[in-house]
Motif scaffolding. Structure first.
Motif, PDB file in Angstrom:
ATOM      1  N   SER A   1      -8.532  31.725 -30.974  1.00 49.23           N
ATOM      2  CA  SER A   1      -8.159  33.062 -30.499  1.00 49.23           C
ATOM      3  C   SER A   1      -8.792  33.317 -29.132  1.00 49.23           C
ATOM      4  O   SER A   1      -9.706  32.614 -28.711  1.00 49.23           O
ATOM      5  CB  SER A   1      -8.645  34.123 -31.484  1.00 49.23           C
ATOM      6  OG  SER A   1      -8.094  33.910 -32.748  1.00 49.23           O
ATOM      7  N   THR A   2      -8.321  34.341 -28.452  1.00 52.80           N
ATOM      8  CA  THR A   2      -8.903  34.693 -27.160  1.00 52.80           C
ATOM      9  C   THR A   2     -10.388  34.987 -27.335  1.00 52.80           C
ATOM     10  O   THR A   2     -10.760  35.810 -28.172  1.00 52.80           O
ATOM     11  CB  THR A   2      -8.202  35.930 -26.565  1.00 52.80           C
ATOM     12  OG1 THR A   2      -6.812  35.639 -26.434  1.00 52.80           O
ATOM     13  CG2 THR A   2      -8.792  36.295 -25.213  1.00 52.80           C
TER      14      THR A   2
ATOM     15  N   ALA B   1      -5.291  28.300 -21.655  1.00 48.18           N
ATOM     16  CA  ALA B   1      -4.850  29.135 -22.774  1.00 48.18           C
ATOM     17  C   ALA B   1      -5.126  30.620 -22.568  1.00 48.18           C
ATOM     18  O   ALA B   1      -4.392  31.461 -23.077  1.00 48.18           O
ATOM     19  CB  ALA B   1      -5.516  28.666 -24.074  1.00 48.18           C
ATOM     20  N   HIS B   2      -6.208  30.947 -21.837  1.00 49.01           N
ATOM     21  CA  HIS B   2      -6.627  32.350 -21.770  1.00 49.01           C
ATOM     22  C   HIS B   2      -6.913  32.851 -20.358  1.00 49.01           C
ATOM     23  O   HIS B   2      -7.298  34.009 -20.185  1.00 49.01           O
ATOM     24  CB  HIS B   2      -7.877  32.561 -22.637  1.00 49.01           C
ATOM     25  CG  HIS B   2      -7.704  32.094 -24.044  1.00 49.01           C
ATOM     26  ND1 HIS B   2      -6.875  32.721 -24.948  1.00 49.01           N
ATOM     27  CD2 HIS B   2      -8.232  31.041 -24.703  1.00 49.01           C
ATOM     28  CE1 HIS B   2      -6.907  32.089 -26.098  1.00 49.01           C
ATOM     29  NE2 HIS B   2      -7.712  31.054 -25.980  1.00 49.01           N
TER      30      HIS B   2
ATOM     31  N   LEU C   1      -9.905  26.823 -21.855  1.00 48.50           N
ATOM     32  CA  LEU C   1     -10.029  28.271 -21.631  1.00 48.50           C
ATOM     33  C   LEU C   1      -9.149  28.721 -20.473  1.00 48.50           C
ATOM     34  O   LEU C   1      -8.515  29.776 -20.538  1.00 48.50           O
ATOM     35  CB  LEU C   1     -11.481  28.654 -21.338  1.00 48.50           C
ATOM     36  CG  LEU C   1     -12.450  28.604 -22.501  1.00 48.50           C
ATOM     37  CD1 LEU C   1     -13.851  28.957 -22.015  1.00 48.50           C
ATOM     38  CD2 LEU C   1     -12.023  29.554 -23.599  1.00 48.50           C
TER      39      LEU C   1
END
Length: 147
Positions: A15-16, A118-119, A115
């Motif tokens: 998840s974030t 994805a975020h 990271l």
């Protein structure tokens, strides 16, 4: 049964990330154990120190009262074997453990490509998790991002 970490909501490792610190920053966290198990929580990269332990507020059926908060007057200092800085601390059932940590990194760490992709976060990726193997395998861990 799926043991998970929540900060402030339960989420999995992919998840974030919500646990983010800047290099050199000091943070104080409250870790609530809402389960019936003691969890040995381990932080990668950073050492933590117990400030205090308290009981958390619950209803007449033993369910947590939200927002989560300690019961006034239940604070107790760390046990003698918890004095000093640690990598792993036990989180007891029915307790909120307040810890302090300083993100003192004596070296440069490369940013995580995962990271970033994805975020959109540019930072080093570490983890904090329960050290019970079955709980680790069931994603009772969070990314710890150092910027």
């Amino acid at each position: 049964l799926m043991q998970m970490l929540g900060s402030p909501h339960m989420s999995g490792y992919l998840s974030t990330p919500v646990d983010i610190a800047s290099r050199g920053e000091t943070q104080i966290w409250q870790v609530y154990n809402l389960t019936a198990d003691t969890h040995p929580i381990h932080w990668h990269l950073v050492n933590v120190q117990v400030v205090k332990r308290e009981a958390w507020q619950f209803d007449s059926e033993g369910r947590p009262v939200y927002p989560l908060r300690p019961i006034p007057g239940t604070a107790r200092p760390p046990d003698p074997n918890e004095a000093g800085w640690k990598e792993t601390l036990r989180m007891n059932p029915g307790e909120v453990t307040t810890v302090i940590m300083k993100f003192d990194m004596p070296f440069d760490v490369p940013p995580s490509p995962r990271l970033q992709a994805a975020h959109g976060l540019k930072g080093a990726e570490y983890v904090w998790h329960c050290h019970i193997l079955e709980h680790e395998e069931h994603d009772m861990m969070h990314a710890l991002v150092i910027t």
